[in-house]
Design an enzyme around this catalytic site. Sequence first.
Site, PDB file in Angstrom:
ATOM      1  N   GLY A  50      -5.322  -7.564  -0.780  1.00 21.33           N
ATOM      2  CA  GLY A  50      -5.053  -8.443   0.356  1.00 21.33           C
ATOM      3  C   GLY A  50      -3.944  -9.465   0.196  1.00 21.33           C
ATOM      4  O   GLY A  50      -3.779 -10.327   1.054  1.00 21.33           O
ATOM      5  N   TRP A  52      -0.634  -9.205   0.491  1.00 20.85           N
ATOM      6  CA  TRP A  52       0.388  -9.182   1.555  1.00 20.85           C
ATOM      7  C   TRP A  52      -0.186  -9.812   2.827  1.00 20.85           C
ATOM      8  O   TRP A  52       0.497 -10.570   3.513  1.00 20.85           O
ATOM      9  CB  TRP A  52       0.856  -7.738   1.845  1.00 20.85           C
ATOM     10  CG  TRP A  52       1.815  -7.185   0.831  1.00 20.85           C
ATOM     11  CD1 TRP A  52       1.964  -7.569  -0.468  1.00 20.85           C
ATOM     12  CD2 TRP A  52       2.769  -6.128   1.043  1.00 20.85           C
ATOM     13  NE1 TRP A  52       2.928  -6.810  -1.076  1.00 20.85           N
ATOM     14  CE2 TRP A  52       3.445  -5.926  -0.180  1.00 20.85           C
ATOM     15  CE3 TRP A  52       3.091  -5.324   2.141  1.00 20.85           C
ATOM     16  CZ2 TRP A  52       4.449  -4.962  -0.331  1.00 20.85           C
ATOM     17  CZ3 TRP A  52       4.086  -4.361   1.999  1.00 20.85           C
ATOM     18  CH2 TRP A  52       4.761  -4.184   0.774  1.00 20.85           C
ATOM     19  N   ASP A  70      -7.340  -0.633   5.082  1.00 25.42           N
ATOM     20  CA  ASP A  70      -7.406  -0.021   3.749  1.00 25.42           C
ATOM     21  C   ASP A  70      -8.628   0.878   3.645  1.00 25.42           C
ATOM     22  O   ASP A  70      -9.639   0.663   4.304  1.00 25.42           O
ATOM     23  CB  ASP A  70      -7.447  -1.078   2.633  1.00 25.42           C
ATOM     24  CG  ASP A  70      -6.890  -0.520   1.320  1.00 25.42           C
ATOM     25  OD1 ASP A  70      -5.741  -0.855   0.962  1.00 25.42           O
ATOM     26  OD2 ASP A  70      -7.592   0.299   0.662  1.00 25.42           O
ATOM     27  N   ASP A  86      -9.533   5.487   6.315  1.00 25.59           N
ATOM     28  CA  ASP A  86      -8.360   6.255   5.891  1.00 25.59           C
ATOM     29  C   ASP A  86      -7.340   6.242   7.024  1.00 25.59           C
ATOM     30  O   ASP A  86      -7.640   6.710   8.137  1.00 25.59           O
ATOM     31  CB  ASP A  86      -8.821   7.688   5.583  1.00 25.59           C
ATOM     32  CG  ASP A  86      -7.698   8.554   5.069  1.00 25.59           C
ATOM     33  OD1 ASP A  86      -6.512   8.204   5.247  1.00 25.59           O
ATOM     34  OD2 ASP A  86      -8.013   9.605   4.485  1.00 25.59           O
ATOM     35  N   ASP A 111       2.052  -0.670   2.058  1.00 24.42           N
ATOM     36  CA  ASP A 111       2.085  -0.639   0.583  1.00 24.42           C
ATOM     37  C   ASP A 111       1.122   0.451   0.106  1.00 24.42           C
ATOM     38  O   ASP A 111       0.664   0.428  -1.030  1.00 24.42           O
ATOM     39  CB  ASP A 111       1.673  -2.027   0.051  1.00 24.42           C
ATOM     40  CG  ASP A 111       2.158  -2.289  -1.374  1.00 24.42           C
ATOM     41  OD1 ASP A 111       3.073  -1.582  -1.837  1.00 24.42           O
ATOM     42  OD2 ASP A 111       1.610  -3.199  -2.031  1.00 24.42           O
ATOM     43  N   LYS A 151       6.423   1.302   1.233  1.00 24.73           N
ATOM     44  CA  LYS A 151       6.568   1.745  -0.157  1.00 24.73           C
ATOM     45  C   LYS A 151       6.801   3.257  -0.171  1.00 24.73           C
ATOM     46  O   LYS A 151       6.112   3.999   0.524  1.00 24.73           O
ATOM     47  CB  LYS A 151       5.269   1.440  -0.917  1.00 24.73           C
ATOM     48  CG  LYS A 151       5.411   1.673  -2.415  1.00 24.73           C
ATOM     49  CD  LYS A 151       4.135   2.017  -3.153  1.00 24.73           C
ATOM     50  CE  LYS A 151       2.963   1.134  -3.112  1.00 24.73           C
ATOM     51  NZ  LYS A 151       2.924   0.126  -4.162  1.00 24.73           N
TER      52      LYS A 151
HETATM   53  N1  SAM Z   1      -0.274  -4.730  -0.664  1.00 24.04           N
HETATM   54  C1  SAM Z   1      -1.579  -4.831  -1.306  1.00 24.04           C
HETATM   55  C2  SAM Z   1      -1.770  -6.269  -1.717  1.00 24.04           C
HETATM   56  O1  SAM Z   1      -0.862  -7.057  -1.502  1.00 24.04           O
HETATM   57  O2  SAM Z   1      -2.842  -6.613  -2.178  1.00 24.04           O
HETATM   58  C3  SAM Z   1      -1.707  -3.868  -2.471  1.00 24.04           C
HETATM   59  C4  SAM Z   1      -1.824  -2.429  -1.994  1.00 24.04           C
HETATM   60  S1  SAM Z   1      -2.285  -1.267  -3.230  1.00 24.04           S
HETATM   61  C5  SAM Z   1      -0.826  -1.087  -4.142  1.00 24.04           C
HETATM   62  C6  SAM Z   1      -2.333   0.248  -2.345  1.00 24.04           C
HETATM   63  C7  SAM Z   1      -3.504   0.382  -1.398  1.00 24.04           C
HETATM   64  O3  SAM Z   1      -3.306   1.517  -0.545  1.00 24.04           O
HETATM   65  C8  SAM Z   1      -4.856   0.612  -2.093  1.00 24.04           C
HETATM   66  O4  SAM Z   1      -5.719  -0.457  -1.847  1.00 24.04           O
HETATM   67  C9  SAM Z   1      -5.376   1.910  -1.467  1.00 24.04           C
HETATM   68  O5  SAM Z   1      -6.757   1.906  -1.230  1.00 24.04           O
HETATM   69  C10 SAM Z   1      -4.582   1.966  -0.151  1.00 24.04           C
HETATM   70  N2  SAM Z   1      -4.514   3.292   0.450  1.00 24.04           N
HETATM   71  C11 SAM Z   1      -4.104   4.440  -0.141  1.00 24.04           C
HETATM   72  N3  SAM Z   1      -4.222   5.475   0.714  1.00 24.04           N
HETATM   73  C12 SAM Z   1      -4.692   4.954   1.879  1.00 24.04           C
HETATM   74  C13 SAM Z   1      -5.022   5.538   3.140  1.00 24.04           C
HETATM   75  N4  SAM Z   1      -4.898   6.858   3.356  1.00 24.04           N
HETATM   76  N5  SAM Z   1      -5.497   4.740   4.117  1.00 24.04           N
HETATM   77  C14 SAM Z   1      -5.645   3.404   3.891  1.00 24.04           C
HETATM   78  N6  SAM Z   1      -5.348   2.806   2.708  1.00 24.04           N
HETATM   79  C15 SAM Z   1      -4.880   3.567   1.718  1.00 24.04           C
END
Ligand code: SAM
Length: 197
Positions: A50, A52, A70, A86, A111, A151
Amino acid sequence: MDEHVDDEFVRKARSGGWRSRAVFKLAELDEKYRLVRPGMTVVDLGAAPGAWSQYVARKLDGRGRVIAVDLLPMTGIPGVEVMQGDFGDDELLTGLEALLDGNQVDLVLSDMAPNISGVAAVDQPRAIHLAELALDFAGQHLGPGGNLVAKVFQGEGFDDLVSEARKRFATVRVRKPRASRDRSREVYVVAQNYRVM
Ligand code: SAM
C-alpha cells in the site's frame, strides 16, 4: 536479507511511515513528471502492501479519489478505497467499473508483478500480460490528457508494449527509478497525455 536490512530506501520507508520502499519509485517519477495532483481520480493496480496508495492519498489530501486493487488483502488507508481480487478477472473489473460509475480516471498506476518462478519463459509473458491489462484499462477509462505509470520487465514483449503505449499517449518514457534494484529487469513506462481515440 543483508541487502534488505542495509538498503537506504528500506530505512527511509520505515522512518517515513511508508508501507514499503516502493514508495520511492513513484515519488521519483512524480517529482519528475508531476503525475499526482489534488482532485484527481487515481486507480492503483497491484497496490499491496500500500505504499503507492499512501503516497497518492497524502498528495490528494482529501481532494480526489484513490482506488487500490490487489490480489492480497490490504489494511485500510484513510482516503483509499480498497478492492481485493485478480485484476484479470471480469468480476473484479465489473466491480471496479461500478465504483467508477462512468467517471473518467486521471491516472492509472500499475506496480503489478507476478509471483516470480525464476523461469524467464514463464515469468516474462505473465509480467507483460499484467502490463497489457493495465494499458487496456487505461485505454478504456482515462480521460483526455490522462496518464499511466506501469511496471514492465524488459525482455520479450517489452518493445511491443511500449509501441502500443506510443499509439495511445502523446509522450511515453521508459524509466528506472533509483529505488529499483539494478539486478531487476523492472522498469516503468510513464505514458502521458492520453489521446482519446
Ligand atoms: N506498489 C505497491 C506498494 O507500493 O506497496 C507494491 C506492489 S507489489 C511489487 C506487486 C503487487 O501486485 C503484489 O501485491 C501482488 O499481489 C499484485 N498483483 C500481482 N498480480 C495481480 C493481479 N492479477 N491482480 C491484482 N494484483 C496483482
